[in-house]
Design a protein around this motif. Sequence first.
Motif, short mmCIF file in Angstrom:
data_model
loop_
_atom_site.label_atom_id
_atom_site.label_comp_id
_atom_site.label_asym_id
_atom_site.label_seq_id
_atom_site.Cartn_x
_atom_site.Cartn_y
_atom_site.Cartn_z
N GLY A 109 1.26 3.63 -3.30
CA GLY A 109 0.84 5.01 -3.10
C GLY A 109 1.89 6.00 -3.57
O GLY A 109 1.60 7.12 -3.95
N PHE A 146 0.83 -1.20 0.00
CA PHE A 146 0.00 0.00 0.00
C PHE A 146 0.88 1.26 0.00
O PHE A 146 0.66 2.19 -0.77
CB PHE A 146 -0.91 -0.02 1.24
CG PHE A 146 -1.80 1.18 1.35
CD1 PHE A 146 -2.96 1.28 0.59
CD2 PHE A 146 -1.49 2.20 2.24
CE1 PHE A 146 -3.78 2.40 0.70
CE2 PHE A 146 -2.31 3.32 2.35
CZ PHE A 146 -3.46 3.43 1.58
N THR A 147 1.90 1.26 0.86
CA THR A 147 2.82 2.40 0.97
C THR A 147 3.55 2.63 -0.35
O THR A 147 3.62 3.76 -0.85
CB THR A 147 3.84 2.15 2.11
OG1 THR A 147 3.12 1.97 3.33
CG2 THR A 147 4.79 3.32 2.28
#
Length: 121
Positions: free
Chosen positions: A24, A20-21
Motif C-alpha cells: 500500500g 498489505f501495509t
Amino acid sequence: MAKTILTVDDSASVRQMVSFTLKGAGYTVIEAVDGEDGLTKLNGATVDMVITDLNMPKLDGIGFIKKIRANTKCKFIPVIMLTTESQAEKKQAGKAAGATGWIVKPFKPEQLLDVVKKVLR
C-alpha cells in the motif's frame, strides 16, 4: 524504483498484514514462510530490507539473521525483527545477531511504515 522488502513469518495472517501495509505504501514485497524459505528467496533476489519473525520452525529469526550476516552479498541489508517477544535479553540476542531494529507485535501499520522509512532512507 520501488524498494523490495522480504518478509519472513510463519504466520500467514502476519505476512498478509505486513505485505498489505508495505504494498500500500509502494514497496515490492517477497514473502517467506520461515528462515530457510527466507534464505532461499534471498538467494538471487535483490532485497533492500528484511522483516523477520523471531519464533519460527526450521530456522528461527536469530539463526536466519546470523546466516544473512554471514553472506557477504547480504551483510549490509537492514533487518527488522517483528515479534511478540519484548524482553531485553531477546532484543540483545537479536542485536548481537545483527538485527537493525525491533517491532513488537501486534503492531500498527503506521508504526511499521515509520520504521521502514527511517531504515530505508
